[in-house]
Design an enzyme around this catalytic site. Structure first.
Site, mmCIF file in Angstrom:
data_model
loop_
_atom_site.group_PDB
_atom_site.id
_atom_site.type_symbol
_atom_site.label_atom_id
_atom_site.label_comp_id
_atom_site.label_asym_id
_atom_site.label_seq_id
_atom_site.Cartn_x
_atom_site.Cartn_y
_atom_site.Cartn_z
ATOM 1 C CG HIS A 56 -1.942 -1.126 1.181
ATOM 2 N ND1 HIS A 56 -3.106 -1.109 0.459
ATOM 3 C CD2 HIS A 56 -1.899 -2.331 1.790
ATOM 4 C CE1 HIS A 56 -3.747 -2.263 0.616
ATOM 5 N NE2 HIS A 56 -3.028 -3.026 1.414
ATOM 6 C CG ASN A 129 -7.880 -4.831 0.559
ATOM 7 O OD1 ASN A 129 -7.131 -3.862 0.643
ATOM 8 N ND2 ASN A 129 -7.485 -6.054 0.851
ATOM 9 C CE1 TYR A 339 -2.322 -5.062 8.074
ATOM 10 C CE2 TYR A 339 -2.788 -2.807 7.464
ATOM 11 C CZ TYR A 339 -2.756 -4.138 7.154
ATOM 12 O OH TYR A 339 -3.144 -4.552 5.902
#
Ligand code: NDP
Length: 502
Positions: A56, A129, A339
């Site tokens: 990303h 997404n 993350y």
């Protein structure tokens, strides 16, 4: 920060008398160490780049709000969802996945769809997404999968062999591969695509009763896509197409909006459901779990500075508020760690203090202390340990998540490939896609798969055949492969198919 009197300063805020001429010993002499401004300027420039996101990396962001349109308080105690009409500030970031920061916006790829809600109970991140499913369902496979979408370690080129070798050895990917190679894999900008949590989350109410939910953002602009040729042309003519489109539409007062829905399953439904409801390679069919309206997201403000907001924005599916909790989805469990971890690496241990990431209303009242770039008062003179009897912030048991029953043994359980894995891509191919969608899907696959080794073409085409005979035959014909051989490969177990195409 720009000064109202517009005087140029050093990074320490002192006035700069000259920003064009380095201080030298004599007119043609060497530069002097005492030109502090020169060294300050060069040293800061040398440090401008932070690590690019591993996935990303290329994205665009915008500010806006989320408004509750329907009462969902029987499902969740989340305060930002507590009242129809309630608005919460959001920051959204859309992205491609595999490409580098300078890559083209129209490349075939899933698109990231991440939204940070600045709620009165702290931040909530929805990290989704534009596709409702994913390629793999175990986080141990994630780094390997991403490596295959990146560059060959020797040639530094994207590598069709790596790409299709991994996918054909990982048949659980077939649903996502079918979505990706449909024209939804090349959306027409970020405004014209849906967003999906993909993962299942728990919602629990004031009585600690819980349900499982999947979240859907449906674009009000309509779902629009590019054909392969259009996307390919734009990759050359306007590689920043989606970034420009989002920025300009907001600048022109044309604010994109999405309707937000949830699908709900009760713990009893999940218990009895015909497949594992926490399997990210599958959707919950709408007829089993209809969309329930919740609210609306509007993006109406561009960031004043791309790096400050969009590049430094740090989302994590582990950032949830009371009323929302993770599910046992294995891929989600891996992401809960990964993350936050990547942001600590990319932005530093105090990344949550950067304005775009900082909670708005509640602030941070923790016992975390120190670390690089601690920019708030670091807890000031308050106690830095718990328990304490000096009025430090205290946990509140009323926020405990509902207990979830669990039995079993610790082991490494495989999610075995079953016929179920082919049912949903088959529904997509047969029932959802139009004739044009199917023709474009086959053509998009052939254009990519033809670049892989023959044995990989055969192994992968057999998987398309397993989804649907017509699908497999059309891909086989497009690649010039013998259809009867593909049919035989499709009839084998995955193990035998792999041996036959070794
Ligand atoms: P429905 O007919 O109720 O829903 C079909 C869904 O497919 C719609 O959400 C539609 O999105 C979406 N869609 C249309 N074209 C494509 C495409 N090329 N790629 C991906 N999605 C597309 O059917 P079911 O709920 O029974 O699901 C049937 C199949 O549809 C699933 O197996 C799955 O492949 C796909 N799908 C299902 C979703 C779900 O949550 N149930 C979500 C997305 C896809 P839109 O409304 O924007 O047109």
């Amino acid at each position: 920060m720009s000064d109202s009197n517009n005087k140029l300063t050093t990074s320490q805020g002192t006035p700069v008398p000259n920003d064009l001429n380095t201080m030298t010993a004599g007119k043609n002499g060497p530069a002097l160490m005492q030109d502090i401004h020169l060294f300050d300027k060069l040293a800061h420039f040398d440090r401008e780049r932070i690590p690019e996101r591993v996935v990303h990396a290329k994205g665009a962001g915008a500010w806006g709000y989320f408004e509750v349109t329907h009462d969902v308080t029987k499902y969740t105690r989340a305060k930002f969802l507590s009242e129809v009409g309630k608005r919460t500030e959001v920051f959204a970031r859309f992205s491609t996945v595999g490409g580098e920061k300078g890559s083209a916006d129209t490349e075939r790829d899933p698109r990231g769809f991440a939204v940070k809600f600045y709620t009165e109970e702290g931040n909530y991140d929805l990290v989704g997404n534009n596709t409702p499913v994913f390629f793999v369902r175990d986080p141990l496979k994630f780094p390997d999968f991403i490596h295959t979408q990146k560059r060959n370690p020797a040639t530094n080129l994207k590598d069709p062999d790596m790409f299709w070798d991994f996918l054909s050895l990982t048949p659980e990917s077939i649903h996502q591969v079918t979505v990706l190679f449909s024209d939804r894999g090349t959306p027409n900008g970020y405004r014209n695509m849906n967003g999906y949590s993909g993962h299942t989350f728990m919602w629990y109410n004031e009585k600690n009763e819980y349900v499982w939910v999947k979240i859907h953002f449906k674009t009000e602009q309509g779902s629009k896509t590019f054909t392969r040729d259009e996307a390919g042309k734009l990759a050359g003519d306007d590689p920043d197409f989606a970034t420009r489109d989002l920025y300009n539409s907001i600048k022109d007062g044309n604010s994109p909006a999405w309707k937000v829905y949830v699908q709900i399953m009760t713990p009893e439904q999940v218990e009895k459901y015909r497949f594992n409801s926490f399997d990210i390679t599958k959707v919950w069919p709408h007829k089993d779990a209809p969309l329930i309206p919740v609210g609306r997201m509007v993006l109406n403000r561009n960031p004043k500075n791309y790096f400050a907001d969009t590049e430094q924005a740090a989302f994590s599916p582990g950032t949830v508020v009371p009323g929302i909790a993770p599910s046992p989805d294995k891929m989600l469990q891996g992401r809960l760690f990964s993350y936050h971890d990547t942001h600590r690496h990319r932005l530093g241990g105090n990344y949550h203090l950067i304005p775009v990431n900082a909670p708005r209303v509640s602030g941070e009242h923790s016992y975390h202390r120190d670390g690089a770039m601690r920019t708030d008062d670091n807890g000031a003179g308050g106690p830095n340990y718990w328990p304490n009897s000096f009025s430090g912030p205290a946990p509140d048991a009323s926020y405990a998540e509902p207990p979830v029953p669990l039995t079993g043994v610790i082991d490494r359980f495989s999610f075995d490939l079953t016929d179920d894995d082919f049912v949903q891509p088959a529904a997509l191919y047969r029932e959802v896609m139009t004739d044009t969608d199917r023709a474009n899907l086959v053509s998009n696959i052939v254009a990519h798969l033809k670049n892989a080794q023959l044995r990989l073409q055969k192994r992968q085409t057999a998987l398309f055949y397993k989804v649907d005979k017509d699908y497999g035959e059309r891909v086989a014909k497009g690649l010039g492969l013998p259809v009867d051989e593909i049919a035989k490969l499709a009839a084998m177990t995955q193990e035998d198919r792999v041996k036959a195409t070794a």
